[in-house]
Design a protein around this motif. Structure first.
Motif, mmCIF file in Angstrom:
data_model
loop_
_atom_site.group_PDB
_atom_site.id
_atom_site.type_symbol
_atom_site.label_atom_id
_atom_site.label_comp_id
_atom_site.label_asym_id
_atom_site.label_seq_id
_atom_site.Cartn_x
_atom_site.Cartn_y
_atom_site.Cartn_z
ATOM 1 N N VAL A 100 0.720 -1.173 -0.057
ATOM 2 C CA VAL A 100 0.039 0.090 -0.160
ATOM 3 C C VAL A 100 0.855 1.305 0.100
ATOM 4 C CG1 VAL A 100 -1.850 1.450 1.282
ATOM 5 C CG2 VAL A 100 -1.726 -1.301 1.270
ATOM 6 N N SER A 101 0.871 2.126 -1.162
ATOM 7 C CA SER A 101 1.595 3.292 -1.270
ATOM 8 C C SER A 101 0.968 4.196 -1.850
ATOM 9 C CB SER A 101 3.081 2.675 -2.011
ATOM 10 O OG SER A 101 2.642 2.131 -3.487
ATOM 11 N N ASN A 102 -0.295 4.379 -1.814
ATOM 12 C CA ASN A 102 -0.771 5.544 -2.362
ATOM 13 C C ASN A 102 -0.970 6.756 -1.401
ATOM 14 O OD1 ASN A 102 -2.700 3.459 -1.218
ATOM 15 N ND2 ASN A 102 -4.320 5.191 -1.381
ATOM 16 N N PHE A 103 -1.267 7.921 -1.986
ATOM 17 C CA PHE A 103 -1.325 9.070 -1.225
ATOM 18 C C PHE A 103 -2.110 8.953 0.142
ATOM 19 C CE2 PHE A 103 -2.157 13.385 0.041
ATOM 20 C CZ PHE A 103 -1.090 13.878 0.057
ATOM 21 N N PHE A 207 -7.968 1.344 -0.528
ATOM 22 C CA PHE A 207 -8.628 1.952 0.530
ATOM 23 C C PHE A 207 -8.732 1.337 1.827
ATOM 24 C CE2 PHE A 207 -12.067 0.205 -2.013
ATOM 25 C CZ PHE A 207 -12.730 -0.381 -1.172
ATOM 26 N N LEU A 208 -8.672 1.923 2.577
ATOM 27 C CA LEU A 208 -8.782 1.301 4.185
ATOM 28 C C LEU A 208 -10.305 0.915 4.321
ATOM 29 C CD1 LEU A 208 -7.366 2.494 7.464
ATOM 30 C CD2 LEU A 208 -9.564 1.876 7.699
ATOM 31 N N THR A 209 -10.285 -0.488 4.974
ATOM 32 C CA THR A 209 -11.598 -1.035 5.139
ATOM 33 C C THR A 209 -11.852 -1.360 6.808
ATOM 34 O OG1 THR A 209 -10.469 -3.348 4.914
ATOM 35 C CG2 THR A 209 -11.872 -2.286 3.022
ATOM 36 N N ASP A 210 -10.635 -1.416 7.387
ATOM 37 C CA ASP A 210 -10.731 -1.463 8.780
ATOM 38 C C ASP A 210 -9.818 -0.834 9.652
ATOM 39 O OD1 ASP A 210 -12.195 -2.856 11.226
ATOM 40 O OD2 ASP A 210 -10.386 -3.990 11.432
ATOM 41 N N LEU A 211 -9.946 -0.349 10.846
ATOM 42 C CA LEU A 211 -8.669 -0.013 11.641
ATOM 43 C C LEU A 211 -9.187 -0.300 13.152
ATOM 44 C CD1 LEU A 211 -6.388 2.006 11.758
ATOM 45 C CD2 LEU A 211 -7.838 3.759 12.506
ATOM 46 N N SER A 212 -8.114 -1.219 13.581
ATOM 47 C CA SER A 212 -8.225 -1.791 14.800
ATOM 48 C C SER A 212 -6.968 -1.499 15.796
ATOM 49 C CB SER A 212 -8.482 -3.142 14.489
ATOM 50 O OG SER A 212 -7.395 -3.767 14.285
ATOM 51 N N LEU A 230 -0.804 -1.950 19.763
ATOM 52 C CA LEU A 230 -0.980 -2.234 18.260
ATOM 53 C C LEU A 230 -1.941 -1.497 17.519
ATOM 54 C CD1 LEU A 230 0.351 -5.969 17.617
ATOM 55 C CD2 LEU A 230 1.472 -3.928 17.210
ATOM 56 N N VAL A 231 -1.692 -0.792 16.427
ATOM 57 C CA VAL A 231 -2.994 -0.206 15.540
ATOM 58 C C VAL A 231 -2.481 -0.748 14.284
ATOM 59 C CG1 VAL A 231 -3.821 1.541 14.754
ATOM 60 C CG2 VAL A 231 -3.093 1.808 16.813
ATOM 61 N N THR A 232 -3.590 -1.628 13.647
ATOM 62 C CA THR A 232 -3.330 -2.114 12.159
ATOM 63 C C THR A 232 -4.656 -1.948 11.302
ATOM 64 O OG1 THR A 232 -2.713 -4.288 13.583
ATOM 65 C CG2 THR A 232 -3.556 -4.671 11.379
ATOM 66 N N ALA A 233 -4.115 -1.371 10.179
ATOM 67 C CA ALA A 233 -4.884 -1.277 9.215
ATOM 68 C C ALA A 233 -5.087 -2.065 8.143
ATOM 69 C CB ALA A 233 -4.394 0.368 8.503
ATOM 70 N N THR A 234 -6.399 -2.366 7.924
ATOM 71 C CA THR A 234 -6.590 -3.388 6.797
ATOM 72 C C THR A 234 -7.222 -2.608 5.415
ATOM 73 O OG1 THR A 234 -7.302 -5.096 8.409
ATOM 74 C CG2 THR A 234 -7.734 -5.451 6.197
ATOM 75 N N PHE A 235 -6.747 -2.868 4.420
ATOM 76 C CA PHE A 235 -6.971 -2.425 3.174
ATOM 77 C C PHE A 235 -7.658 -3.332 2.313
ATOM 78 C CE2 PHE A 235 -3.570 -0.282 5.035
ATOM 79 C CZ PHE A 235 -3.819 1.183 4.783
ATOM 80 N N SER A 236 -8.256 -2.691 1.191
ATOM 81 C CA SER A 236 -9.292 -3.415 0.305
ATOM 82 C C SER A 236 -8.424 -4.359 -0.687
ATOM 83 C CB SER A 236 -10.047 -2.473 -0.692
ATOM 84 O OG SER A 236 -9.012 -1.619 -1.358
ATOM 85 N N ASN A 237 -7.053 -4.220 -0.786
ATOM 86 C CA ASN A 237 -6.372 -5.489 -1.687
ATOM 87 C C ASN A 237 -5.795 -6.458 -0.731
ATOM 88 O OD1 ASN A 237 -4.466 -4.191 0.044
ATOM 89 N ND2 ASN A 237 -2.928 -3.580 -1.507
ATOM 90 N N GLY A 238 -6.395 -6.420 0.618
ATOM 91 C CA GLY A 238 -5.961 -7.445 1.448
ATOM 92 C C GLY A 238 -4.725 -7.219 2.289
ATOM 93 N N ARG A 281 -7.514 9.916 8.358
ATOM 94 C CA ARG A 281 -8.712 10.553 8.685
ATOM 95 C C ARG A 281 -9.457 9.582 9.351
ATOM 96 N NH1 ARG A 281 -12.880 9.158 5.083
ATOM 97 N NH2 ARG A 281 -12.255 7.995 3.478
ATOM 98 N N TYR A 282 -9.124 8.353 9.716
ATOM 99 C CA TYR A 282 -9.766 7.233 10.284
ATOM 100 C C TYR A 282 -9.554 7.221 11.878
ATOM 101 C CZ TYR A 282 -10.393 5.697 5.628
ATOM 102 O OH TYR A 282 -10.781 5.536 4.380
ATOM 103 N N ILE A 283 -10.507 6.979 12.632
ATOM 104 C CA ILE A 283 -10.386 6.903 14.100
ATOM 105 C C ILE A 283 -11.049 5.779 14.733
ATOM 106 C CG2 ILE A 283 -11.306 8.103 16.216
ATOM 107 C CD1 ILE A 283 -11.060 10.764 14.969
ATOM 108 N N THR A 284 -10.319 5.233 15.706
ATOM 109 C CA THR A 284 -10.873 3.855 16.284
ATOM 110 C C THR A 284 -10.629 4.109 17.744
ATOM 111 O OG1 THR A 284 -11.263 1.613 16.239
ATOM 112 C CG2 THR A 284 -9.033 2.288 16.125
#
Length: 684
Positions: A100-103, A207-212, A230-238, A281-284
């Protein structure tokens, strides 16, 4: 034989040795520039302790471990041997092709972490020192272009020598000072984006699908105890990416626990709070409990007999917090309280005596049921609705106020469910002087006003900020705001047949709307909150929105109204302000909020039935007198919270006590203040 049994019994009773585990047990790095924090835990007799700072790491493969963080130096697989005491664990490490390397996923979080797009920095109008970003990174395309367009800030040949890296790392002079170090996760994220072409955002990017958040220690039991998160971001490409180093951290109560910039929680005193993490821009958030043992635990359950599910949920909270509730109020206090709270009226002396002297075992239920049937209930709760919907003559005119108030009174008289009232208002059409619900739209002549009113009233959230920029304390974006606005773009407010009247009508087509202040024209599309796909329907979009917000599985509507009704009876909401639910402003007691939300649904959104449950709870009957364990409690409802009565109720109380009724302009003599249809009414 006897000796063997004795030896076996001695071994069986010997406490088990502490065990060590590592989180995560296996590491998959999404690309060479990514990293993964390792948390080493010691588990002993049910107690979990973070021992990462004392662990030793041995690397096998093209990786490096610094400060418990694994980074790849080149492609390949390997492992990390983690040693603590006499135990060791092996963690397998590999590098994934799902990068994942997009802006928006890589650079935007860096700008948020460094505060670069804040109003005091490059997010200011006109920017700073010739470099301007959109406030809170509201326009991804514009920000990517601002960094890469003129070539001054990007060095494609040597990404690490790019000005956009040298400035915030203070390698060269920077007016904003040092924002992060050259070897930080933020610096690596920028380097990765530049090395891969510094591309402007496109629609195909992951794009981000989950932030935990993972907080391994569920319960802190000693002061100054620490644990990494630990904060883990899950993206649409797996791809799953450890973004702990790019997250911004806070707690909702710094007196209970604090969290460092790099995500280390420190427990301070007994209590509970939420740990909040923001990534771009994501909060959990996740609950955080500090359960330092008390020297002497107050007797909670022995003194408190729950009357319903509300009481049972509260009792569990008090037990966990070591709080003893106050005693139950006497009959004299209860009868006055319930009269004021349910019908906004002082009880007459004979009504007080009748209740106090009654020997009926069900006298409390009988009193509450009788109050719910009184005409004063209709007047009092019509004003509650009126305050929420801003019913007043300056906006709606006299005839509109009368029509809207009459609609609400009739709805309450017929015990119309709250969700049905919401649907009727949101889908209303017709003349505002004759069709009461149509007045819901009178304060919303701009489409932005319609979104703000809808979100506050029917969702219990404030989206106001997102009109201009992404919400600084929640995940609402400007896109979310204007996509929601599209549900009101198939409606028109035009002049009615009478002077100052408005007619609300549906349109056959949805009017277009562009999201303002964008570098590239960006049309808004009708997308419901929490979803990604545009709505396609033959119905008017207001009908779609009304069905969505009042559907049984919608988390917003039931929670918002359960909290409002609870606050009206109990003196404060489970979250405050009542229209500002967010992850950074969570409920003081999530279990209570869930129970109240569930109760309102189970009662079919019947307002009277819901209020009855509250009035008959033991918690509602508690006295305002406190004890040493609950004297500082202002969130967990362990005692009655004294509060001011509404102005209309106070006026009626004075008139009743002095036996001198007020005379209000435009109303018959003897009209009570709680029966007035709007607040801008004067007495003579």
């Amino acid at each position: 034989m006897f000796l063997a049994l004795t030896v076996w019994a001695s071994i069986a009773s010997y406490p088990a040795a502490p065990t060590v585990r590592v989180i995560p047990a296996e590491v998959v790095l999404p690309g060479l520039y990514s990293e993964q924090r390792l948390i080493v835990l010691e588990e002993d007799s049910g107690k979990v302790r973070d021992v990462s700072g004392e662990a030793k790491f041995e690397v096998k493969g093209p990786f490096v471990v610094a400060g418990g963080v694994v980074r790849a130096e080149s492609p390949g697989n390997g492992s990390i041997i983690v040693r603590y005491g006499r135990q060791q664990r092996e963690v397998r490490v590999s590098v994934s092709e799902a990068t994942v390397s997009n802006f928006s996923a890589t650079v935007q979080p860096v700008l948020a972490k460094g505060g670069c797009a804040a109003r005091a920095c490059h997010g200011a109008e006109g920017g700073q020192a010739g470099f301007a970003l959109t406030l809170f990174n509201v326009d991804t395309t514009a920000d990517a272009r601002a960094i890469s367009a003129d070539g001054r800030r990007i060095n494609a040949e040597a990404p690490e020598r790019s000005l956009v890296l040298l400035k915030p790392t203070a390698t060269v002079s920077h007016g904003g000072g040092k924002r992060f170090s050259p070897d930080s996760a933020a610096a690596r994220a920028l380097t990765e984006w530049i090395s891969k072409g510094a591309e402007v955002e496109n629609g195909d990017a992951p794009f981000l699908t989950d932030l935990s958040i993972h907080l391994p220690v569920e319960r802190f039991t000693t002061a100054n105890e620490q644990c990494r998160v630990l904060v883990t971001a899950t993206f649409s490409n797996g791809a799953k990416k450890d973004v702990t180093g790019l997250a911004l951290f806070s707690t909702t109560d710094d007196g209970v626990a604090t969290v460092s910039e790099d995500g280390v929680v420190t427990a301070l005193r007994r209590g509970d709070a939420y740990l909040v993490a923001r990534y771009g821009r994501y909060i959990t958030s996740v609950p955080l409990l500090v359960d330092i043992p008390l020297k002497q635990k107050p007797p909670v359950i022995a003194r408190y007999q729950p009357a319903n599910e509300i009481d049972r949920v509260l009792a569990a909270r008090w037990e966990r917090m070591g709080i003893a509730p106050s005693s139950v109020a006497d009959d004299w206090t209860f009868v006055r309280r319930v009269y004021l709270d349910l019908i906004g009226t002082l009880p007459k002396p004979e009504e007080v005596s009748a209740y106090v002297n009654s020997r009926s075992p069900r006298k409390k239920e009988e009193l509450v049921d009788s109050l719910l049937r009184r005409p004063e209930f209709i007047f009092y709760w019509t004003q509650w609705w009126g305050d929420m919907l801003r019913i007043e003559r300056n906006t709606m005119r006299e005839a509109g106020v009368r029509a809207f108030s009459q609609y609400i009174r009739t709805s309450l008289l017929n015990n119309k469910p709250l969700d049905q009232m919401a649907r009727e208002m949101l889908t209303a059409t017709g003349r505002t002087f004759t069709d009461g619900p149509a007045n819901y739209f009178r304060p919303t002549e701009r489409v932005e006003d319609a979104v703000v009113q809808f979100s506050r009233v029917f969702m219990g959230v404030r989206m106001d900020c997102a009109q201009c920029h992404n919400h600084p304390h929640e995940s609402w974006t400007q896109n979310d705001f204007y996509n929601l606005a599209m549900f009101f773009r198939q409606t028109r407010l035009r002049a009615g047949p009478d002077r100052d009247e408005v007619t609300v009508e549906n349109l056959p087509q949805v009017a277009q709307l562009n999201i303002p202040r964008r570098a590239v024209r960006t049309p808004a599309v009708p997308i419901l909150p929490g979803t990604r796909e545009p709505v396609e329907s033959d119905k008017n979009l207001r009908e779609v929105l009304a069905e969505w917000v009042t559907s049984p599985d919608n988390e917003y509507f039931a929670r918002a109204f359960a909290n409002r009704l609870w606050a009206r009876m109990m003196g404060r909401g489970v979250f405050e302000p009542l229209d500002d639910y967010r992850r950074t402003n969570p409920p003081s007691d999530p279990a209570l909020m869930d129970a109240l939300t569930r109760l309102l649904r189970e009662r079919g959104f019947d307002m009277r039935a819901f209020l009855r449950e509250i009035a008959l709870s033991r918690a509602y009957s508690l006295t305002s007198d406190t004890n040493p364990s609950n004297e500082k409690d202002n969130r967990f409802f362990s005692h009655y919270y004294p509060r001011r009565v509404p102005a209309e109720v106070l006026a009626d109380m004075i008139a009743q006590a002095t036996n001198r009724p007020d005379q209000y302009n435009g109303y018959p003599e003897g009209t009570r203040a709680i029966a007035l249809e709007e607040p801008n009414t004067f007495s003579r």
